[in-house]
Structures are given as structure tokens and as C-alpha cells.
Design a protein around this motif. Structure first.
Motif, PDB file in Angstrom:
ATOM      1  N   GLU A 184       0.731  -1.078  -0.200  1.00 28.23           N
ATOM      2  CA  GLU A 184      -0.146   0.080  -0.046  1.00 28.23           C
ATOM      3  C   GLU A 184       0.842   1.341   0.037  1.00 28.23           C
ATOM      4  N   ILE A 185       0.772   2.158  -1.147  1.00 27.84           N
ATOM      5  CA  ILE A 185       1.586   3.243  -1.006  1.00 27.84           C
ATOM      6  C   ILE A 185       0.881   4.384  -0.816  1.00 27.84           C
ATOM      7  N   ASP A 186       1.413   5.213   0.095  1.00 22.52           N
ATOM      8  CA  ASP A 186       0.801   6.683   0.423  1.00 22.52           C
ATOM      9  C   ASP A 186       1.142   7.354  -0.632  1.00 22.52           C
ATOM     10  N   LEU A 199       3.303   1.483   3.187  1.00 26.02           N
ATOM     11  CA  LEU A 199       2.594   1.857   4.701  1.00 26.02           C
ATOM     12  C   LEU A 199       2.108   0.358   4.960  1.00 26.02           C
ATOM     13  N   GLY A 200       2.284  -0.015   6.352  1.00 23.47           N
ATOM     14  CA  GLY A 200       1.718  -1.238   7.007  1.00 23.47           C
ATOM     15  C   GLY A 200       0.606  -1.149   7.204  1.00 23.47           C
ATOM     16  N   PRO A 201      -0.024  -2.337   7.755  1.00 18.54           N
ATOM     17  CA  PRO A 201      -1.354  -2.440   8.256  1.00 18.54           C
ATOM     18  C   PRO A 201      -1.637  -1.438   9.340  1.00 18.54           C
ATOM     19  N   PRO A 224      -2.786   0.168  -3.646  1.00 15.23           N
ATOM     20  CA  PRO A 224      -2.022  -1.014  -3.717  1.00 15.23           C
ATOM     21  C   PRO A 224      -1.314  -1.125  -4.970  1.00 15.23           C
ATOM     22  N   GLN A 225      -0.234  -1.185  -5.129  1.00 12.53           N
ATOM     23  CA  GLN A 225       0.715  -1.385  -6.265  1.00 12.53           C
ATOM     24  C   GLN A 225       1.766  -2.661  -6.225  1.00 12.53           C
TER      25      GLN A 225
END
Length: 773
Positions: free
Chosen positions: A623-625, A632-634, A644-645
């Protein structure tokens, strides 16, 4: 009277039989069809080939008895009627015109030559009676057929038939029978040679006319047409084919006088022709020795054996039996490491593996072209014969486990001490014979089933129970060998002979070439639908040649052999997938089990019992800021805009290798600082040194010149701390290496990331190289 008879019988058994009956015969090696391939002189320097009554043309036997001894089957060694007739004829003629000798008496005369006199005749009669008491009629006739003289040092019907006509005595024409009956009557003046041709022809024709008059043994024989055939005028040389194989068999079977082999005469002669045609160009390149093995892998029979280019020459070890000499196989064992790894569920042909420099202590394998490709598929590593991927793969398969499997498949050249061989066994660090290589490749063609290759024809399987049964055993699964054959069938590879682009191509073949270190051995081995062939080239004095390259020197010979052995029925052969393979879905890029992060998938075949379970390590989804670009983590996504990438994440040692070559790869974005402790990716894993590694320091060199590289996988951009025996050594990024100066003893290596996650490994350092393999 009874006492006299008892005395005669006792004397017959107390007096030894003629000593020559025990004389060693010529030893004969036969092709599979019964044709003699190689004949030796007897122990008394005679060409004397034993033959049973059942192996002789019955027409010859009938003519022999009719002409020489009509009452042979019932008289006791001396024919009373013949004696009376001879006495009457000699008295009437006033001299000796008939001798009344029976076949048994003639045999005695051959075994124990004496001056022609009445006393000699009397002794011959007594000896004949002795033979009749001690031997059966068939045994006497068999001895006669073995010892009867045919001129010079040729004795016996079988030897004479070979020397006169070039074939065995089991099927003879009327002219040949008459010739073989005429010569023993006066062998020194009738055996085939130009000065004797008139006498031999006259004696033969007289016997032919006698045969015609009595219409035996062929009622319809045409004497006139037979008389027009020329009598033999010279002796033919005795067979000396497949000399290396024959001499090797004779030495290994010292008690056998008749050795029946599985060698096929046509295949043997064809292989020798191919090999001979290649000899001149090979010699010009400094290559003087070679060997060929050809087997029918369906029947597990060896059909051709060539031990060297020549046998009679004095130079270059001509009489060394090359097919039984252990040599470095180069890359020839790679297909079996490949099949073993598939059976163990380690790799599939599509699996992406590393081809970068590696160091196992002082051992640093390189590819043949001294270049590396970074990442390659396993099938490419095999078809392009890359060394590093197979050294790494053997480490995963297990050296001892792999070599133990080869030993169970008839490889006797390997040393049995545990730990004697190392990872270099993958690329020629062992020695193995061409015969043993043939057994391995035959099992590959035979769907993984190993069967001992037979060279001796046996009426029944009389081998001890401890030996491998003729049916063999499953050395590799059908699925693993099918996938291996498919990879070895690829044409677009360096060892594919260029001239085959413009000429006929053997159908449905798979093959592998090999070149030993230092250009001392060149190999090629492969199989068609029916035949497996092995070609070895080199020099027995171990002198190298830059032309000793498997693909260039041995490969073309292999293709010529397989092309010539291919039959019309082979053209329709199809190698179909076996039942133990099933389709699986893999990551299209990496060949590992696909994950949600893999953008594309492919379907491939894998063994149902050993499907690789490792998920794709190359693709990662994060998951990219959307504002900062950090991962980013959960637990740190709340309040942020993110999406998501999918990213490719190459192994740290590949990134390290590219960095050393001034090239870099894109990396996934690192986690935001506040998310790193919550992230679970990037747990460190030591890559170098490998598990259980023992370092041997080279004597005479300082430890600072023998530093050991420490390498580990980890989260990109996050440094790893290294400790040796609890003492801090330094920090390095996953795409960097740290160097450690070794000291003798056992040491605990530990690497740790910023989150406190770690990996550890024991390593042993020895002060010398004793025992290092």
C-alpha cells in the motif's frame, strides 16, 4: 574272457587320455547374431575353435561319415569289416592302398602323431578303443571336428570354415562341404593357396562327383553346376572386430572360451565408420583418443562399443579401453541434478534462479564463457549448461544424496568415503566412465527406470540376487525425466551443431554435451526413441586441446550416430507427458507458485507428489502513500490516502552483483519511518556462507588474503548489523557485502535488522586444506 575284458576296461580308465584333448582352444567373442567378432589363437598357437555337433551343418556330418567311416555310429573304435577289406585290398595290390582307419583312429592320430607303421596302427587301435569306452560317440565326433587339421596352424571344422569361406560351419554349400572333406586327407598340400589350387580343386571335384553319384546328402544336387565354382585360393584373416570390447571381455571372463555378446554387428560397424571418418580432423586438433557406447535402452542391451580409434598402433595408448576409463564428465551430470531437484519439489523448468558469482570458501565456480546472466530460468540454465545455477542446485539437492543415487545406478567409479566430493561434482569434479554415463542416459530415455545395461547374452538370468534385476528400478520419476528430456530437446542452444540447420535432423532426440576443466575431455550423450549413445574424446596422457569442447568435437559425432541409427518408425515417435504430471499455475515471471501480487500467471506441468510450494519471492504488493510515495503497513494507514501497487523485488545478492557492475535495479519504496516496526517484510536471511560450510585456509598465505564475504537478504534500504561470536563486526545494506578475516575454529555468525529480527549460522574454519574436496 571276462577277466581279459575287465583288464581292458580297467586299463582304458587308468591310462590317461591323450593330453592334447585338454589343449586350450581359441577363444571367441560373438556378435548377438552368432557371427564371430574376435578370435584368438589357442594356448598352443593354433586356430582351433570348438564346435558342437549340433552347430555343424548336418549335410556335412552325413557326408563325413559316408566318406570317412560309414559304420562310425556302431563300431567300437575299430571297424572289423574295414580291417578285413583293407587286408584283402593290400594283399591284392601288393602294397598299402587302404588303411581301414575309423574317425576315432584318425582323431587318435591327430592327437598323438606317430610314424606310419604297423606298431603305430596297433597303438592307434588301442587308443581308439579307449576313447570309445571313455567318451560318447557325439563327444568323439565333436573332438574330431575340433582337432582335424586343415593346413598350417588351422585345426577344426569351424576354424577352417572361417579361414576358407569367411563364415561359420552351420550352413555349407555342396562345394564348401566337399572342400572341407578334401583338405584333411592331405592338409599340407591342399589348404587354400595358389600353389595348391589344382590339387585342391581336383580332390574337391572327386568328392563332389561321388556325392552326385549317390545323390547324397542332397537328392537334387547338380554336380555339374557345382563343379564350375572356383575352389578357395587363399586364407581369409580371422575376425578381429571390436578389438577393445573383445579383449576387455576376454580379460574379465578368463574362464570363458565362447563369449556371446549383445553387440550388433551392423551397429558396431556403422559406429566404427563414423568414428574413423572423424579421426583425421580430430588428430589435426591434437585429439588422439576416444570412445563410443551405443545401447538399445528399451531392451537394455549394448549394441556397439568402441574403445579407441586404433588398436594395433603403438602411439597414444591405442590399446587402452576408453569406454571403461573414468574421466571428468564436465556438465554431463547436470540433467540428473535437474531431475533430482524436480523430484524433490525444489524447482521446475520455469523457476527463475540466480546466475551470479558465488564463493564457497576458496571455491568460486564460473560459467564456461566466464560471464554471468543474473537471473535465468532453470530450463535455460540446463540447455545453456550454466555452472553456477547447478552448483547452487546441487547444494539444495544434497551432494551425498545425489552421488548415492548415481552409485545405485551402476556408477562404480565414484569414491565411497562420505564428504570426499563437494559441490564441484555438478560440473565435472568427479570421474565416471562412458559405460556408466550410458547407463544414466539410458535411464533418462527409459522414463526414469534404471536397468543394468547388458553386454553378455544369457540363456537365463543367473546373476546373484545381490545384483540389480534385469527389470531395474525407478531411479527418477517419469514426470521428472519427461521434463528433463523436454529441456534437453531444445534446439536453440550453444551445443546445437550449426550444420544441422542445413541437413537432416534425427527425430525426437535429447542430448547433452560436456567439457572438462582445462579442455581435457569432450563429451556428448543423448538418445533417440530407441538408442542411447555416448561419445568421449580426449587424450589418455591428459594433454589438453583447445578443440576439446563437447559441442564442437563430440557433438557432431553424436548427431551422426543418432541420425544413422534412426529408423522409419522413429519418425512418428511422440514423447507424451506421463500420468504423474499435472498442470499447476505459476507466476509467469518467476516460475514460483503465484501469489496475489503476481500480475501474470502461466500453466505448467509439475509432479503431483512434489509440486514446489515456495510462493513467488519476486513480486510484492504494498500500500503506497499517495502523497509521500512511502509504503504503509497495516497499522499505519489510517488517515492517509493510499493505493495498492505491485513491485518486482530482486534478491539482494543479484542487486549486489549488478551494483558491482555499475548497474542498478529499481526497488520497491521503503516503508515510512513510523511504519517500519509494524512492517513484517524484510526479515534477514544469511546467504553467504552457506549452511554447514567449512573453510579451509591455504597454508603460506595470511588470513587477510583469505577474507570471507558475509551476505544476507533483507528489506531494501535497511542496514543489517553483523556479529561474529557475539562481537560486532559492522553494518551493510542487503545489496552490499561485509568481509570477515577468518580464524581457525567454530564461529557463530549473526545478522540483525533494525527491528531486532535476526538470522544466525555456524561456520567452521580449519587451518589447512587437508581433506578439502
Amino acid at each position: 574272457m571276462l577277466g581279459l575284458c575287465a583288464g581292458v576296461v580297467a586299463t582304458a580308465y587308468l591310462v590317461p587320455l591323450p593330453e592334447r584333448l585338454l589343449a586350450g582352444p581359441s577363444r571367441v567373442v560373438y556378435f548377438r547374431d552368432g557371427t564371430p567378432a574376435y578370435v584368438t589363437l589357442s594356448t598352443d598357437d593354433k586356430w582351433r575353435i570348438p564346435v558342437s555337433v549340433d552347430e555343424v551343418d548336418p549335410n556335412y556330418l552325413a557326408a563325413l561319415v559316408e566318406i570317412e567311416d560309414g559304420r562310425f555310429w556302431w563300431h567300437p573304435g575299430v571297424d572289423p569289416l574295414a580291417v578285413v577289406r583293407a587286408l584283402f585290398q593290400n594283399v591284392s595290390a601288393g602294397g598299402v592302398v587302404s588303411g581301414a582307419s575309423t574317425l576315432t583312429m584318425q582323431l587318435v592320430r591327430v592327437l598323438e602323431p606317430r610314424p606310419r607303421s604297423l606298431s603305430s596302427k596297433f597303438i592307434e587301435a588301442l587308443r581308439a578303443l579307449q576313447l570309445e569306452l571313455r567318451l560318447s560317440k557325439r563327444e568323439i565326433l565333436q573332438a574330431y571336428l575340433s582337432f582335424i587339421p586343415y593346413g598350417r596352424n588351422i585345426e577344426g571344422l569351424e576354424a577352417a570354415s572361417l579361414a576358407y569361406f569367411g563364415h561359420r560351419a552351420d550352413a555349407l554349400s555342396p562345394s564348401e562341404i566337399a572342400t572341407l572333406l578334401a583338405v584333411p586327407q592331405n592338409p599340407n598340400s591342399r589348404y587354400p593357396t595358389k600353389p595348391h589350387i589344382a590339387r585342391l580343386t581336383a580332390a574337391r571335384d572327386a568328392i563332389l562327383r561321388r556325392m552326385g553319384e549317390r545323390a547324397w546328402p542332397w537328392p537334387a544336387v547338380s554336380v555339374e553346376s557345382t563343379l564350375t565354382k572356383a575352389a578357395p585360393h587363399s586364407l581369409k584373416p580371422f575376425p578381429r572386430e571390436a578389438p577393445h570390447a573383445a579383449r576387455w571381455l576376454l580379460e574379465n571372463n578368463p574362464l570363458e572360451t565362447r563369449i556371446h555378446t549383445t553387440l550388433d554387428k551392423t551397429t558396431q560397424q556403422f559406429a566404427e565408420g563414423v568414428f574413423t571418418r572423424a579421426r583425421a580432423s580430430l588428430a589435426a586438433d591434437g585429439i588422439f583418443n576416444g570412445a563410443v557406447v551405443i545401447a538399445d535402452h528399451r531392451s537394455a542391451r549394448i549394441e556397439a562399443l568402441i574403445g579407441n580409434f586404433e588398436f594395433l598402433e603403438d602411439d597414444h595408448g591405442a590399446q587402452i579401453v576408453g569406454f571403461d576409463v573414468p574421466r571428468s564428465p564436465g556438465s554431463l551430470l547436470k540433467p540428473f541434478i535437474y531431475a533430482s531437484a524436480i523430484d524433490q519439489g525444489i524447482v521446475l523448468p520455469q523457476t527463475l534462479v540466480e546466475d551470479i558469482p558465488v564463493h564457497y570458501g576458496s571455491y568460486s565456480p564460473e560459467n564456461y564463457d566466464q560471464d554471468f546472466r543474473g537471473l535465468v530460468r532453470m530450463e535455460e540454465a540446463l540447455s545453456w549448461s550454466l555452472n553456477v545455477p547447478f552448483v547452487n542446485l546441487l547444494g539444495k539437492v544434497g551432494v551425498e544424496r545425489f552421488l548415492g543415487r548415481l552409485q545405485s545406478m551402476g556408477v562404480r567409479s565414484l569414491r565411497s568415503e562420505p564428504g570426499y566430493y563437494g559441490l564441484s561434482a555438478a560440473i565435472g569434479g568427479v570421474e565416471i566412465t562412458p559405460l556408466e554415463i550410458a547407463g544414466l542416459f539410458a535411464s533418462l530415455a527409459n522414463r526414469g527406470r534404471y536397468r543394468h545395461l547388458e553386454l553378455l547374452e544369457r540363456a537365463g538370468d543367473s546373476r546373484p540376487a545381490t545384483e540389480i534385476s534385469p527389470e531395474g528400478f525407478s531411479a527418477f520419476s517419469e514426470g521428472a525425466t519427461y521434463l528433463t528430456r523436454q529441456t534437453l530437446s531444445l534446439r536453440d542452444r550453444p551445443d546445437f551443431p550449426g550444420r544441422r540447420d542445413y541437413s537432416a535432423m534425427p527425430p525426437s532426440i535429447h542430448w547433452k554435451t560436456g567439457t572438462s576443466f582445462g579442455h581435457r575431455d569432450a563429451w556428448a550423450s543423448g538418445s533417440g526413441p530407441r538408442h542411447t549413445a555416448v561419445v568421449w574424446l580426449g587424450n589418455f596422457d591428459n594433454s589438453p586441446s583447445n578443440r576439446l569442447v563437447g559441442a564442437d568435437a563430440a557433438g557432431p559425432i553424436l548427431f551422426d550416430l543418432l541420425e544413422g541409427l534412426a529408423s522409419a518408425e522413429d519418425a512418428g515417435h511422440r514423447d507424451l507427458p506421463p500420468a504423474d504430471l499435472r498442470p499447476v499455475k505459476l507466476c509467469a515471471y518467476s516460475g514460483y507458485v503465484h501469489t496475489d501480487a503476481c500480475p501474470h500467471t502461466i500453466e505448467a506441468l509439475a509432479r503431483g507428489q512434489s509440486v514446489p510450494s515456495k510462493p513467488c519471492p519476486f513480486h510484492t504488493r504494498r500500500e503506497i502513500d499517495l502523497e509521500t510515495g512511502h509504503a504503509l503497513g497495516p497499522l499505519c494507514m489510517e488517515g492517509r490516502r493510499h493505493a495498492p501497487q505491485t513491485f518486482l523485488r530482486w534478491p539482494a545478492n543479484v542487486r549486489r552483483w549488478l551494483k558491482d557492475r555499475y548497474r542498478t535495479l529499481p526497488e520497491p519504496p521503503s516503508f515510512a519511518p513510523e511504519c517500519r516496526r509494524a512492517a513484517s517484510e524484510g526479515r534477514p536471511a544469511i546467504i553467504s556462507p552457506p549452511p554447514g560450510h567449512v573453510v579451509f585456509l591455504i597454508g603460506g598465505r595470511s588470513a587477510t588474503e583469505q577474507e570471507i564475504p558475509l551476505e544476507a537478504e533483507g528489506a531494501s534500504g535497511a542496514p543489517l548489523s553483523w556479529f561474529v561470536d557475539g562481537e560486532f563486526l559492522g553494518k551493510a545494506l542487503p545489496d552490499e557485502r561485509l568481509w570477515w578475516i577468518p580464524e581457525p575454529g567454530k564461529h557463530l555468525l549473526l545478522t540483525q535488522n533494525e527491528l531486532g529480527e535476526s538470522d544466525s549460522r555456524w561456520i567452521e574454519v580449519r587451518a589447512d586444506r587437508a581433506g578439502n574436496r
